[in-house]
Scaffold this active site. Structure first.
Site, mmCIF file in Angstrom:
data_model
loop_
_atom_site.group_PDB
_atom_site.id
_atom_site.type_symbol
_atom_site.label_atom_id
_atom_site.label_comp_id
_atom_site.label_asym_id
_atom_site.label_seq_id
_atom_site.Cartn_x
_atom_site.Cartn_y
_atom_site.Cartn_z
ATOM 1 N N ARG A 121 -37.684 -37.329 -28.249
ATOM 2 C CA ARG A 121 -38.713 -37.761 -28.236
ATOM 3 C C ARG A 121 -39.957 -37.620 -28.090
ATOM 4 O O ARG A 121 -40.700 -38.371 -27.708
ATOM 5 C CB ARG A 121 -38.170 -39.496 -27.848
ATOM 6 C CG ARG A 121 -37.039 -40.106 -28.051
ATOM 7 C CD ARG A 121 -36.815 -40.911 -27.239
ATOM 8 N NE ARG A 121 -35.503 -41.912 -27.413
ATOM 9 C CZ ARG A 121 -34.324 -41.876 -27.328
ATOM 10 N NH1 ARG A 121 -34.735 -41.220 -26.004
ATOM 11 N NH2 ARG A 121 -33.420 -42.339 -28.187
ATOM 12 N N LYS A 143 -52.178 -35.456 -36.718
ATOM 13 C CA LYS A 143 -52.016 -35.854 -37.466
ATOM 14 C C LYS A 143 -51.032 -35.029 -37.361
ATOM 15 O O LYS A 143 -50.841 -33.556 -37.806
ATOM 16 C CB LYS A 143 -52.860 -36.164 -38.522
ATOM 17 C CG LYS A 143 -53.609 -37.775 -38.569
ATOM 18 C CD LYS A 143 -53.841 -37.969 -40.146
ATOM 19 C CE LYS A 143 -54.911 -39.163 -40.724
ATOM 20 N NZ LYS A 143 -55.667 -39.290 -41.888
ATOM 21 N N GLU A 185 -63.096 -27.745 -46.295
ATOM 22 C CA GLU A 185 -63.279 -28.899 -45.649
ATOM 23 C C GLU A 185 -64.203 -28.664 -44.294
ATOM 24 O O GLU A 185 -64.552 -29.629 -43.652
ATOM 25 C CB GLU A 185 -61.551 -28.276 -44.018
ATOM 26 C CG GLU A 185 -59.817 -28.933 -45.159
ATOM 27 C CD GLU A 185 -59.924 -30.290 -45.270
ATOM 28 O OE1 GLU A 185 -61.072 -31.281 -44.641
ATOM 29 O OE2 GLU A 185 -59.041 -30.758 -45.266
ATOM 30 N N LYS A 226 -64.806 -33.148 -35.493
ATOM 31 C CA LYS A 226 -63.049 -33.774 -35.909
ATOM 32 C C LYS A 226 -63.426 -34.404 -34.622
ATOM 33 O O LYS A 226 -62.447 -35.043 -34.899
ATOM 34 C CB LYS A 226 -61.910 -32.970 -36.084
ATOM 35 C CG LYS A 226 -61.322 -33.158 -36.048
ATOM 36 C CD LYS A 226 -60.400 -32.839 -37.636
ATOM 37 C CE LYS A 226 -58.949 -34.268 -37.792
ATOM 38 N NZ LYS A 226 -58.230 -33.191 -38.324
ATOM 39 N N GLU A 236 -56.828 -43.530 -36.949
ATOM 40 C CA GLU A 236 -57.587 -44.675 -38.525
ATOM 41 C C GLU A 236 -57.371 -45.469 -38.005
ATOM 42 O O GLU A 236 -56.930 -45.703 -39.223
ATOM 43 C CB GLU A 236 -56.264 -43.261 -39.403
ATOM 44 C CG GLU A 236 -57.467 -42.958 -40.400
ATOM 45 C CD GLU A 236 -56.829 -42.295 -41.490
ATOM 46 O OE1 GLU A 236 -56.357 -42.216 -42.471
ATOM 47 O OE2 GLU A 236 -56.386 -41.391 -41.062
ATOM 48 N N ARG A 240 -62.189 -42.982 -38.539
ATOM 49 C CA ARG A 240 -61.171 -41.557 -38.452
ATOM 50 C C ARG A 240 -60.996 -40.814 -39.796
ATOM 51 O O ARG A 240 -61.147 -40.342 -40.699
ATOM 52 C CB ARG A 240 -60.007 -41.592 -37.688
ATOM 53 C CG ARG A 240 -59.297 -40.144 -38.802
ATOM 54 C CD ARG A 240 -58.277 -39.760 -36.705
ATOM 55 N NE ARG A 240 -57.593 -38.809 -37.188
ATOM 56 C CZ ARG A 240 -56.766 -37.721 -36.288
ATOM 57 N NH1 ARG A 240 -55.741 -38.296 -35.709
ATOM 58 N NH2 ARG A 240 -56.284 -36.810 -36.996
ATOM 59 N N ASN A 244 -61.549 -38.628 -44.812
ATOM 60 C CA ASN A 244 -60.637 -38.521 -46.273
ATOM 61 C C ASN A 244 -61.631 -38.128 -46.767
ATOM 62 O O ASN A 244 -60.981 -38.910 -48.228
ATOM 63 C CB ASN A 244 -59.764 -39.245 -46.022
ATOM 64 C CG ASN A 244 -57.954 -40.040 -44.850
ATOM 65 O OD1 ASN A 244 -57.508 -38.916 -44.785
ATOM 66 N ND2 ASN A 244 -58.394 -40.312 -44.823
ATOM 67 N N HIS A 247 -59.804 -36.845 -50.165
ATOM 68 C CA HIS A 247 -58.552 -36.493 -50.034
ATOM 69 C C HIS A 247 -57.646 -37.484 -50.978
ATOM 70 O O HIS A 247 -56.823 -36.937 -51.285
ATOM 71 C CB HIS A 247 -58.630 -37.066 -48.361
ATOM 72 C CG HIS A 247 -58.520 -36.000 -47.926
ATOM 73 N ND1 HIS A 247 -59.881 -35.371 -47.604
ATOM 74 C CD2 HIS A 247 -57.730 -34.695 -47.058
ATOM 75 C CE1 HIS A 247 -59.651 -34.101 -46.735
ATOM 76 N NE2 HIS A 247 -58.430 -33.957 -46.318
ATOM 77 N N HIS A 251 -55.335 -36.075 -53.026
ATOM 78 C CA HIS A 251 -53.605 -36.520 -52.796
ATOM 79 C C HIS A 251 -52.751 -35.942 -54.025
ATOM 80 O O HIS A 251 -51.950 -35.574 -54.558
ATOM 81 C CB HIS A 251 -53.045 -36.968 -52.407
ATOM 82 C CG HIS A 251 -54.116 -36.565 -50.488
ATOM 83 N ND1 HIS A 251 -53.777 -37.678 -48.849
ATOM 84 C CD2 HIS A 251 -53.848 -35.703 -50.004
ATOM 85 C CE1 HIS A 251 -53.677 -37.242 -48.271
ATOM 86 N NE2 HIS A 251 -54.269 -35.619 -48.537
ATOM 87 N N HIS A 265 -54.450 -27.463 -51.058
ATOM 88 C CA HIS A 265 -55.192 -28.410 -50.438
ATOM 89 C C HIS A 265 -56.539 -28.024 -50.159
ATOM 90 O O HIS A 265 -57.177 -29.244 -51.269
ATOM 91 C CB HIS A 265 -54.648 -29.029 -49.419
ATOM 92 C CG HIS A 265 -55.499 -29.856 -48.196
ATOM 93 N ND1 HIS A 265 -55.157 -30.797 -49.039
ATOM 94 C CD2 HIS A 265 -56.545 -29.885 -47.228
ATOM 95 C CE1 HIS A 265 -55.614 -32.077 -48.163
ATOM 96 N NE2 HIS A 265 -55.975 -30.994 -47.491
#
Length: 365
Positions: A121, A143, A185, A226, A236, A240, A244, A247, A251, A265
């Protein structure tokens, strides 16, 4: 060395940036250890280049360690390798108060972060990013996750690291293609919120391979931007999403190319940024000069910036739009795009007409 503090209350941590950090990693990590034991997860490629240096740094501080080597590549962000990682950490008797070290690029960082989030956990982990992309983006912000047959990063958790050590010196070992992919990026940060940084990149980015000072500034400014956004919106819910930029297109293209070496990527992000600016221009949000300027800079850097730059066949425009519909940025069935009113002026748009997106894709296919 530069240091950027990510201020998230009890989950706050530092991102240390500069050359030589890998060789000092033992001393950097030691203050966070309850007992002198860590588990390292890396990939085969990175292990061959950097694992021995990390192990020596840990040995110097009397820290015992074991290492798991996973295959390199985006395909490693999958259920089978995730299960391998979790089972190995349990077999290694990693406790909740121990630390797991993610030594690698974005794939290893994302997978190990997710494994750490769910192991007992939640155990602590340290990011030791070895690619430009992971240093400026994926290692910061918490993330974590893996890919699904339905799309990229659809299974994961928000789990902040305890420390990030971004050794800018080890970027010397990156192949040119990987360095350029990571630059996708970096340039994103200027495009989304800092026109002055973008101006600096247009002049100085060609020196990133050979100029340590330029590289240090590019990584530090990217991490600062960032961190500022993550501090305002950790999970997000709002700002935030700006991170993206590019993105949504990226994606879908990664899914269409099977998460293979056809498209890295960062290459998808660069293409996505170019498409997002052109979409913004077609919707009358920014001048015609802005998308032309973005493409001109990406081309000057030798980067992919068009769908035609991706080798092999791509699905049709409608199918690509369908793939975008599985993206995490879909809310109430509506696809969100990050659009721009100009360089450094990105915003979240939720009412983009699908037919305009389809026509844009058709024109570029």
């Amino acid at each position: 060395m530069n240091e950027v503090h990510v201020n998230l209350g009890a989950r706050s941590y530092d991102v240390r940036i500069g050359p030589g950090l890998l060789a000092r990693a033992g001393a950097e990590i030691a203050p966070f250890l309850r007992r002198k034991k860590v588990a390292i997860v890396t990939d085969e490629t990175v292990a061959g280049l950097h694992l021995a240096t990390l192990q020596s740094a840990l040995d110097a501080e009397g820290i015992t360690h074991s290492a798991l080597r996973l295959p390199a590549g985006e395909a490693t962000k999958s259920w089978p390798h995730f299960a391998t990682c979790v089972d190995w950490l349990l077999e290694s008797k990693i406790e909740r108060r121990d630390i797991v070290v993610a030594l690698g690029g974005g794939v290893i960082g994302d997978l190990v972060g997710f494994a750490s989030a769910v192991l007992r956990r939640g155990v602590r982990f340290v990011q030791l990013p070895t690619s430009l992309l992971s240093q400026v983006d994926s290692s910061v912000g918490g993330k974590t996750g893996i890919n699904s047959v339905h799309g990229k990063n659809l299974v994961g958790a928000f789990h902040q690291p305890t420390l990030v050590l971004a050794d800018t010196g080890i970027l010397d070992t990156l192949p040119d293609r990987d360095l350029l992919a990571g630059y996708g990026e970096v340039v994103k940060y200027g495009l989304l919120g800092d026109a002055g940084f973008y101006d600096w990149l247009e002049v100085n980015a060609p020196r990133l391979r050979h100029d340590p000072a330029a590289r240090l500034h590019a990584v530090t400014r990217s991490v600062q931007m960032k961190a500022e956004i993550v501090e305002r919106d950790e999970t997000e819910e709002g700002d935030r999403a700006l991170l993206n930029l590019g993105h949504t297109f990226c994606h879908a293209l990664e899914k269409a190319t099977g998460y293979s070496d056809r498209l890295l990527h960062g290459e998808g992000v660069a293409i996505g940024c170019a498409l997002a600016f052109e979409l913004s221009q077609r919707l009358g949000l920014c001048s015609q000069e802005a998308p032309s300027r973005v493409r001109a800079h990406l081309k000057a850097m030798g980067m992919k910036c068009d769908l035609r730059d991706i080798p092999g066949d791509l699905p049709g425009a409608e199918e690509l739009l369908h793939l975008m519909g599985q993206d995490k940025k879909v809310i109430d069935g509506k696809l969100r795009f990050i659009l721009a009113r100009g360089i450094g002026q990105a915003f979240v748009a939720e009412d983009v007409p699908p037919d305009v997106v389809v026509q844009l894709l058709r024109d570029h296919l």
